[in-house]
Design an enzyme around this catalytic site. Sequence first.
Site, PDB file in Angstrom:
ATOM      1  N   HIS A 162       3.901  10.031  38.651  1.00  0.00           N
ATOM      2  CA  HIS A 162       3.018   8.903  38.340  1.00  0.00           C
ATOM      3  C   HIS A 162       1.555   9.259  38.603  1.00  0.00           C
ATOM      4  CE1 HIS A 162       6.799   6.728  38.331  1.00  0.00           C
ATOM      5  NE2 HIS A 162       6.172   5.676  37.859  1.00  0.00           N
TER       6      HIS A 162
ATOM      7  N   ALA B 172       1.614  -2.452  38.149  1.00  0.00           N
ATOM      8  CA  ALA B 172       0.274  -3.027  37.965  1.00  0.00           C
ATOM      9  C   ALA B 172       0.323  -4.347  37.200  1.00  0.00           C
ATOM     10  CB  ALA B 172      -0.641  -2.022  37.248  1.00  0.00           C
TER      11      ALA B 172
ATOM     12  N   ILE C  62       2.707   1.182  42.117  1.00  0.00           N
ATOM     13  CA  ILE C  62       2.908  -0.264  42.133  1.00  0.00           C
ATOM     14  C   ILE C  62       2.972  -0.739  40.690  1.00  0.00           C
ATOM     15  CG2 ILE C  62       0.436  -0.835  42.215  1.00  0.00           C
ATOM     16  CD1 ILE C  62       1.194  -3.138  44.194  1.00  0.00           C
TER      17      ILE C  62
ATOM     18  N   SER D 127       0.841   3.518  30.808  1.00  0.00           N
ATOM     19  CA  SER D 127       0.053   3.389  32.035  1.00  0.00           C
ATOM     20  C   SER D 127      -1.342   2.850  31.749  1.00  0.00           C
ATOM     21  CB  SER D 127      -0.087   4.754  32.726  1.00  0.00           C
ATOM     22  OG  SER D 127       1.081   5.067  33.436  1.00  0.00           O
TER      23      SER D 127
ATOM     24  N   PHE E 201       0.683   6.504  45.526  1.00  0.00           N
ATOM     25  CA  PHE E 201       0.959   5.065  45.622  1.00  0.00           C
ATOM     26  C   PHE E 201       1.347   4.548  44.245  1.00  0.00           C
ATOM     27  CE2 PHE E 201      -0.882   0.710  45.224  1.00  0.00           C
ATOM     28  CZ  PHE E 201      -0.127   0.063  46.191  1.00  0.00           C
TER      29      PHE E 201
END
Lengths: 170, 170
Positions: free
Chosen positions: A67, A123, A121, A84, A119
Amino acid sequence: MDVAALNALGFEDFVAIFGNVVEKCPLIAAAVWSRRPFDNFPALEAAFSEFIDALPNSGKEGILRCHPDLAGRDLQSGTLTPESREEQARAGLDALNSAEASLISQLNQDYKRRFEFPFVICAKMNDKATILRQLLERVGKDHAEERECGIEEVKKICHLRLQALMLHKL
Amino acid sequence: MDVAALNALGFEDFVAIFGNVVEKCPLIAAAVWSRRPFDNFPALEAAFSEFIDALPNSGKEGILRCHPDLAGRDLQSGTLTPESREEQARAGLDALNSAEASLISQLNQDYKRRFEFPFVICAKMNDKATILRQLLERVGKDHAEERECGIEEVKKICHLRLQALMLHKL
């Protein structure tokens, strides 16, 4: 796409369509194809989750390492995957002021130094404020707990990407 | 690259360099990074093999399904990865006459219909004649035997790609 159309896909088309529901991990979609026929959309999603859960910890961390950083180099240089890019833009990460950008960059570095994966998450289920809050909170967790937390976020991203594809493709 | 340089790589650089030693499976390189430090080049290669061997059969078939057909659509349309393009060209697969091209295309189709993954062979250790012979022979094998045979070829490809990177990068 209805379930009959889904189950009629050969592996090449299946991987072309679902290859990025887990970011940069077409291997997972290619493996999940072995599980067809799928009774319904939740069964398809469950097959992705089960494959991920069966990986050793190094494999789970490998998924996280595929990622991009949130609001990181790939966003700035235009090298994010289309999925993304849309997700980060939706959360407002493409329009940070310079203080916000430097804070998130510093926190991303701290997080990666601590955990040795980035990290992650979902989004689309967050905005700038909740992402920053989560980053501040999660950077203090322990390693195993945070790996599982990251993987749960991968599954949320996978859920939304699968849903969008089932709604709009074919 | 010497071993000290290898072991000093952060995961982002490691995945950027080794992400395609298993075709289109950066997840594997990203997982293997967890195994550093590596004592030497064979230890790095062994870490890739061990990750692959520990996957369930669906994961092994997933790896095979991430490979392009030999002398297939991706070669003709220019969408092979740079590594695959060079390997297929080295084996003479970019210069088939039309009879050869149609034979290999038919055999690839037969193979995929039978096994539900594509025929994978280390093109650099073969030429047009041995590739055709192998394709004719392997299309008759049983499913489990052929999955393992394909995975052994993936490891040979991985070996040569790793070797080239260790010789030429950094």
